[in-house]
Design a protein around this motif. Sequence first.
Motif, mmCIF file in Angstrom:
data_model
loop_
_atom_site.group_PDB
_atom_site.id
_atom_site.type_symbol
_atom_site.label_atom_id
_atom_site.label_comp_id
_atom_site.label_asym_id
_atom_site.label_seq_id
_atom_site.Cartn_x
_atom_site.Cartn_y
_atom_site.Cartn_z
ATOM 1 N N VAL A 172 0.838 -1.202 0.000
ATOM 2 C CA VAL A 172 0.000 0.000 0.000
ATOM 3 C C VAL A 172 0.872 1.251 0.000
ATOM 4 N N LEU A 246 -5.734 3.164 6.923
ATOM 5 C CA LEU A 246 -5.299 1.852 7.398
ATOM 6 C C LEU A 246 -5.115 1.838 8.911
ATOM 7 N N GLN A 251 -3.348 -4.454 10.088
ATOM 8 C CA GLN A 251 -2.470 -4.859 8.989
ATOM 9 C C GLN A 251 -1.538 -5.985 9.440
ATOM 10 N N VAL A 267 -8.406 -7.931 2.215
ATOM 11 C CA VAL A 267 -8.855 -6.538 2.277
ATOM 12 C C VAL A 267 -10.030 -6.458 3.235
ATOM 13 N N LEU A 269 -12.859 -3.580 4.814
ATOM 14 C CA LEU A 269 -13.415 -2.235 4.678
ATOM 15 C C LEU A 269 -14.309 -1.908 5.860
ATOM 16 N N GLU A 275 -14.172 3.055 4.118
ATOM 17 C CA GLU A 275 -12.731 3.242 4.250
ATOM 18 C C GLU A 275 -12.011 1.893 4.279
ATOM 19 N N VAL A 276 -10.840 1.867 3.672
ATOM 20 C CA VAL A 276 -10.025 0.653 3.663
ATOM 21 C C VAL A 276 -9.252 0.587 4.975
ATOM 22 N N MET A 279 -5.275 -3.806 3.882
ATOM 23 C CA MET A 279 -4.974 -4.270 2.526
ATOM 24 C C MET A 279 -3.606 -4.939 2.572
#
Length: 323
Positions: A172, A246, A251, A267, A269, A275-276, A279
């Motif tokens: 990312v 993020l 993560q 992934v 959301l 919003e992410v 990822m």
Amino acid sequence: MKARDPALRLRRRFSRRALLVGAGQTGLFGLLAWRLRQLQIMESSEYRLLSDENRVNRQLTAPVRGAVYDRFGVAIAEDKENLRVMVIPAYCKNLAATLAAISSIVTVSASDRDRIKRTTRRQSRYLPILVTEGLSWQQFGLLNVLAPQFPGVRTDRASYRRYSNARSAVHVVGYVGMAGKGEVDEDPVMRVPGFRIGKTGIEKGFDRQLRGRAGSISYEVDAHGRIVRELGSVPSEPGKDVVLTLDHELQAFALDRLASQRRGSLVALDCITGEVLVMVSMPSFDPNEIAFKADAQKWKALATSPDEPLNNRAAAGLYPPGS
């Protein structure tokens, strides 16, 4: 009367010649005066600028690159202090001997020596050349203490890119690297030696925002390009920070869950805002190994791996829903 006619004609002929010569001289001096006025008054600012360019050596200074944060303000990518050692060949009695002497304090590889020799042939011997970077404070201090023994050697403080939670966010955030021929633009900061630009991910997409503006230091130099004194400086402007949606902890958790998989992506959301939050792509890699003091063997291994760790499967892959 006839006896005086030849003398009269001679005087008249001489008067005409004198008039023509005088007119020519007047025109010539008028032209010279006009040209002198043009140079001294009308174009004085232009020639003053050219004179200053010959007298003043302006060196650009790199700005601090903006940081990349997660949604909670945790730094994922930021600049750290980079201690370097430089050499000015013109001030070295023997460049090879100088490099051999400082190699007892810092590592100067054979490739570094070859690079320095090539650079010396390409540019002025009065311009500094990077020997090596990433020095420890002990090495940096020792070089400063022993500076009188190493004429032509000087230390320098710059910055380098450091990635935290590197493996979990690399696809990312991306990474920085030296600009290729097709990546150099008109931004003056691109002329800073060793300047790195965003190569992938957020680093590339927001490169203009992150890179900042270059500063400069002006030196007065003599006819041989040797620095006489510092005239002044313009501070650089640091780049702007970027805040992502993020969550660095999620993560890391997602990467840990995918650790047993050879390939894969995940992934997550926020179902309300879109919003992410996560990822992740597998296999991953550490961008610190290629963004600073890039190892050619490691880069080759990444680029030729059949698992394609450089590929962001979460963004570039095509998968059926729920797969």
